[in-house]
Scaffold this active site. Structure first.
Site, PDB file in Angstrom:
ATOM      1  N   LYS A  82     -31.357 -59.369  10.836  1.00 14.56           N
ATOM      2  CA  LYS A  82     -29.933 -59.090  10.743  1.00 14.56           C
ATOM      3  C   LYS A  82     -29.085 -60.347  10.951  1.00 14.56           C
ATOM      4  O   LYS A  82     -27.965 -60.435  10.443  1.00 14.56           O
ATOM      5  CB  LYS A  82     -29.544 -58.004  11.741  1.00 14.56           C
ATOM      6  CG  LYS A  82     -30.057 -56.620  11.344  1.00 14.56           C
ATOM      7  CD  LYS A  82     -29.630 -56.238   9.921  1.00 14.56           C
ATOM      8  CE  LYS A  82     -30.061 -54.837   9.554  1.00 14.56           C
ATOM      9  NZ  LYS A  82     -29.778 -54.514   8.126  1.00 14.56           N
ATOM     10  N   HIS A 101     -25.115 -54.033   2.446  1.00 13.90           N
ATOM     11  CA  HIS A 101     -26.081 -53.320   3.283  1.00 13.90           C
ATOM     12  C   HIS A 101     -26.491 -52.070   2.518  1.00 13.90           C
ATOM     13  O   HIS A 101     -25.949 -50.992   2.717  1.00 13.90           O
ATOM     14  CB  HIS A 101     -25.431 -52.965   4.616  1.00 13.90           C
ATOM     15  CG  HIS A 101     -26.391 -52.382   5.601  1.00 13.90           C
ATOM     16  ND1 HIS A 101     -26.029 -51.422   6.527  1.00 13.90           N
ATOM     17  CD2 HIS A 101     -27.709 -52.618   5.818  1.00 13.90           C
ATOM     18  CE1 HIS A 101     -27.081 -51.105   7.265  1.00 13.90           C
ATOM     19  NE2 HIS A 101     -28.105 -51.818   6.857  1.00 13.90           N
ATOM     20  N   ARG A 131     -31.045 -53.363  18.152  1.00 13.31           N
ATOM     21  CA  ARG A 131     -30.155 -54.517  18.233  1.00 13.31           C
ATOM     22  C   ARG A 131     -29.287 -54.456  19.503  1.00 13.31           C
ATOM     23  O   ARG A 131     -29.005 -53.389  20.013  1.00 13.31           O
ATOM     24  CB  ARG A 131     -29.241 -54.577  17.004  1.00 13.31           C
ATOM     25  CG  ARG A 131     -29.959 -54.867  15.691  1.00 13.31           C
ATOM     26  CD  ARG A 131     -28.957 -54.952  14.546  1.00 13.31           C
ATOM     27  NE  ARG A 131     -28.240 -53.686  14.349  1.00 13.31           N
ATOM     28  CZ  ARG A 131     -26.992 -53.461  14.705  1.00 13.31           C
ATOM     29  NH1 ARG A 131     -26.288 -54.396  15.340  1.00 13.31           N
ATOM     30  NH2 ARG A 131     -26.415 -52.297  14.453  1.00 13.31           N
ATOM     31  N   SER A 141     -28.096 -46.626   9.465  1.00 17.88           N
ATOM     32  CA  SER A 141     -29.389 -46.123   9.894  1.00 17.88           C
ATOM     33  C   SER A 141     -29.364 -44.599  10.014  1.00 17.88           C
ATOM     34  O   SER A 141     -28.419 -44.021  10.558  1.00 17.88           O
ATOM     35  CB  SER A 141     -29.757 -46.734  11.246  1.00 17.88           C
ATOM     36  OG  SER A 141     -30.979 -46.219  11.718  1.00 17.88           O
ATOM     37  N   LYS A 195     -31.213 -44.225   3.492  1.00 14.18           N
ATOM     38  CA  LYS A 195     -31.152 -45.366   2.575  1.00 14.18           C
ATOM     39  C   LYS A 195     -32.541 -45.780   2.079  1.00 14.18           C
ATOM     40  O   LYS A 195     -32.757 -45.962   0.871  1.00 14.18           O
ATOM     41  CB  LYS A 195     -30.453 -46.515   3.307  1.00 14.18           C
ATOM     42  CG  LYS A 195     -30.228 -47.763   2.507  1.00 14.18           C
ATOM     43  CD  LYS A 195     -29.191 -48.675   3.139  1.00 14.18           C
ATOM     44  CE  LYS A 195     -29.312 -48.986   4.571  1.00 14.18           C
ATOM     45  NZ  LYS A 195     -30.435 -49.262   5.309  1.00 14.18           N
ATOM     46  N   THR A 196     -33.474 -45.929   3.009  1.00 19.49           N
ATOM     47  CA  THR A 196     -34.828 -46.324   2.634  1.00 19.49           C
ATOM     48  C   THR A 196     -35.583 -45.167   2.001  1.00 19.49           C
ATOM     49  O   THR A 196     -36.274 -45.328   0.989  1.00 19.49           O
ATOM     50  CB  THR A 196     -35.584 -46.846   3.870  1.00 19.49           C
ATOM     51  OG1 THR A 196     -34.901 -47.972   4.405  1.00 19.49           O
ATOM     52  CG2 THR A 196     -37.005 -47.249   3.500  1.00 19.49           C
ATOM     53  N   ARG A 249     -39.956 -48.096  13.973  1.00 20.11           N
ATOM     54  CA  ARG A 249     -39.830 -48.884  12.744  1.00 20.11           C
ATOM     55  C   ARG A 249     -41.183 -49.261  12.165  1.00 20.11           C
ATOM     56  O   ARG A 249     -42.167 -49.445  12.889  1.00 20.11           O
ATOM     57  CB  ARG A 249     -39.060 -50.177  13.028  1.00 20.11           C
ATOM     58  CG  ARG A 249     -37.585 -49.966  13.305  1.00 20.11           C
ATOM     59  CD  ARG A 249     -36.806 -49.827  12.028  1.00 20.11           C
ATOM     60  NE  ARG A 249     -35.412 -49.507  12.248  1.00 20.11           N
ATOM     61  CZ  ARG A 249     -34.513 -49.480  11.281  1.00 20.11           C
ATOM     62  NH1 ARG A 249     -34.867 -49.745  10.041  1.00 20.11           N
ATOM     63  NH2 ARG A 249     -33.264 -49.164  11.540  1.00 20.11           N
ATOM     64  N   ASP A 260     -32.826 -52.630   1.940  1.00 23.38           N
ATOM     65  CA  ASP A 260     -31.802 -52.813   2.973  1.00 23.38           C
ATOM     66  C   ASP A 260     -30.710 -53.826   2.664  1.00 23.38           C
ATOM     67  O   ASP A 260     -29.560 -53.593   3.005  1.00 23.38           O
ATOM     68  CB  ASP A 260     -32.479 -53.207   4.287  1.00 23.38           C
ATOM     69  CG  ASP A 260     -31.561 -53.067   5.486  1.00 23.38           C
ATOM     70  OD1 ASP A 260     -30.841 -52.055   5.575  1.00 23.38           O
ATOM     71  OD2 ASP A 260     -31.561 -53.963   6.346  1.00 23.38           O
TER      72      ASP A 260
END
Length: 520
Positions: free
Chosen positions: A192, A211, A51, A229, A233-234, A313, A248
């Site tokens: 996003k 988030h 980003r 990130s 989390k994932t 990713r 997410d």
């Protein structure tokens, strides 16, 4: 061939509502990406591999002037400048082939979704959108505000002419219900941007946008995993013993947690089937790999190679996961986990939080920049704070979301934990990172209720309550000071971290009950 036939061949084509298989064919045929041995497709995004927050704006008008938390994150853009730039980009895009889908929702709840239409120059960007947004059986924009996304990676912004800061920009226009992504190849900007849209809209409906990832265990209990990130989390929500809701973005309202998306966007640096089988096996036909180095002959990805970026990713639709909740939503969460990657090695691997402690650590959003999703992020292994574990996507003041969180927790009675997936036994460069198996064992103890009945200690300086024993976890790591070879060095590192927490919290105008729940 006569002139009319030649002109017909040169006429731009608008490809509408193509399926993912057909889009995948276009990606390969147009050489936007390459087909891999697994059936997935690999693409690269040029110099922007994450980003670009400095290039992100919100149109400042009567709707947003007094409601958006303006500053370095939410930068204002003039409505007239947006109108001119939108028209300029629209005309540029219409001169070439385009990909359009008008059949998508953001939000898997029938009362709270936002309908969206997406126009892109690249087939792979449309493939990304078709995976990350929801493609319903019936598209129903009735009585809804229909949003438009216009994605023009080949357009070059001129800051002098267009009012942007560089050759690329992302602009959200709430009054006109549109998102412009220009000069950006990184697909995550679309995702996003719409997350930011729901973060603005849903609090007015008493729904907390989050988030976080979410899953459901074998007993039907929902858990949320907040984190920036690199915190896991994932990885931690993609559990072979649970059904995934999403990885997410979610909303939490009375009686429900619902996914905003129809797919996942997982980090895949150092990805291995042994430790992350759900993600690894989802990278097959229908999936996109961004900025992953590919072997020229075998067409196999090298997940250990970060030469293009640490922020590699994998984008894939939820259909690529067998273990997912069919409705893409479930009930309210019994367990809330704040994930932090503490590179100082100071925080314990798990702490039990009070309601006020939950609000404090939610507002703090402490972690480290590990494999940052932000372009140009320097010193990746340094402390950072991001309110709500996602300050970059919060248009409203952070206290709005914190107050919503407390109301939701208080009303449903969820238990909240702070889980450190970062370093133990010393800071980065001295200690070692928490192992995924250890963290999974801790998560299992949290979800089963084991920790609610375990004996605890209180760490007064950090103001955290920790378990004394967890079956299967080395007791020396539960109290982090015990794992350091030099206790004095630990104390110094702890004091330094506490100072950072306190300095960061000075920007919040919040009650003393929450402030007193933080480090002392």
């Amino acid at each position: 061939m006569d002139r009319a036939q030649i002109e017909a061949l040169q006429e731009p084509t608008r490809f509408e509502n193509l399926t993912i298989p057909v889009l995948a064919e276009h990606v390969v045929q147009r050489r936007e990406g390459q087909l891999l041995a697994s059936g997935a497709i690999a693409v690269t995004t040029g110099r922007r591999t994450g980003r670009s927050p400095k290039d992100r704006f919100i149109v400042c008008d009567d709707l947003t002037r007094s409601t958006v938390d303006w500053g370095d994150i939410n930068q204002p853009f003039e409505p007239e400048a947006m109108d001119r730039l939108w028209t300029r980009v629209r005309n540029f895009v219409d001169r070439g082939d385009t990909y359009y889908r008008g059949l998508m929702h953001v939000g898997a709840h029938p009362d709270h979704y936002v309908p969206v239409q997406v126009t892109t120059q690249f087939a792979w960007h449309q493939m990304f959108a078709s995976s990350l947004f929801l493609v319903p059986d019936t598209f129903n924009p009735e009585n809804r505000d229909l949003w438009q996304i216009l994605n023009a990676p080949l357009f070059v912004c001129d800051p002098t002419r267009d009012g942007t800061k560089s050759d690329g920009t992302v602009i959200i226009d709430f009054s006109e219900k549109r998102v412009l992504v220009a000069g950006m190849h990184y697909a995550g900007e679309m995702k996003k941007a719409m997350f930011g849209v729901l973060n603005f809209l849903l609090p007015d409906k008493d729904i907390l946008p989050m988030h976080c990832s979410a899953n459901v265990d074998a007993n039907g209990k929902v858990a949320l995993f907040f984190g920036l990130s690199g915190t896991g989390k994932t990885t931690l929500s993609s559990d072979v013993d649970c059904l995934l809701i999403g990885d997410d973005e979610h909303g939490w309202g009375t009686g429900t947690v619902f996914n905003f998306e129809g797919g996942c966007y997982a980090k895949c640096i150092n990805l291995k089937r042994e430790t992350e089988p759900v993600i690894f096996d989802a990278i097959r036909f229908g999936a996109l790999l961004e900025n992953v180095v590919i072997d020229e002959y075998s067409r196999e990805p090298d997940f250990t190679d970060s030469s293009l970026t640490e922020n590699t990713r994998a984008c894939y639709p939820r259909d690529n996961i067998q273990l997912c909740v069919p409705d893409n939503r479930a009930g309210e969460p019994e367990t809330i986990i704040f994930l932090t990657c503490d590179v100082s090695g100071v925080l314990p691997p798990v702490s039990l939080l009070s309601l006020e402690g939950a609000a404090y650590h939610f507002l703090s959003g402490y972690t480290a920049q590990v494999g940052s999703t932000v372009v140009g992020a320097s010193e990746p292994y340094t402390a950072t704070f991001s309110a709500g574990f996602g300050a970059a996507f919060l248009p409203r003041p952070p206290r709005v979301y914190a107050e919503l969180l407390m109301r939701r927790i208080n009303a449903f009675g969820a238990n909240v934990y702070l889980v450190n997936t970062g370093w133990t036994g010393g800071a980065f460069g001295v200690g070692c990172r928490m192992s995924i198996p250890d963290t999974r064992r801790i998560i299992n103890a949290v979800r089963s209720g084991e920790l609610l009945h375990a004996p605890t200690n209180h760490l007064p300086e950090l103001n955290l309550t920790i378990p004394v024993h967890i079956e299967g976890v080395d007791p020396h790591i539960l109290n982090p000071r015990d794992g350091w070879s030099d206790a004095n060095a630990y104390d110094a590192a702890r004091s330094s971290l506490i100072t950072k927490f306190k300095d960061n919290f000075t920007k919040f105008d919040i009650g003393s009950n929450i402030l007193d729940a933080g480090p002392t």
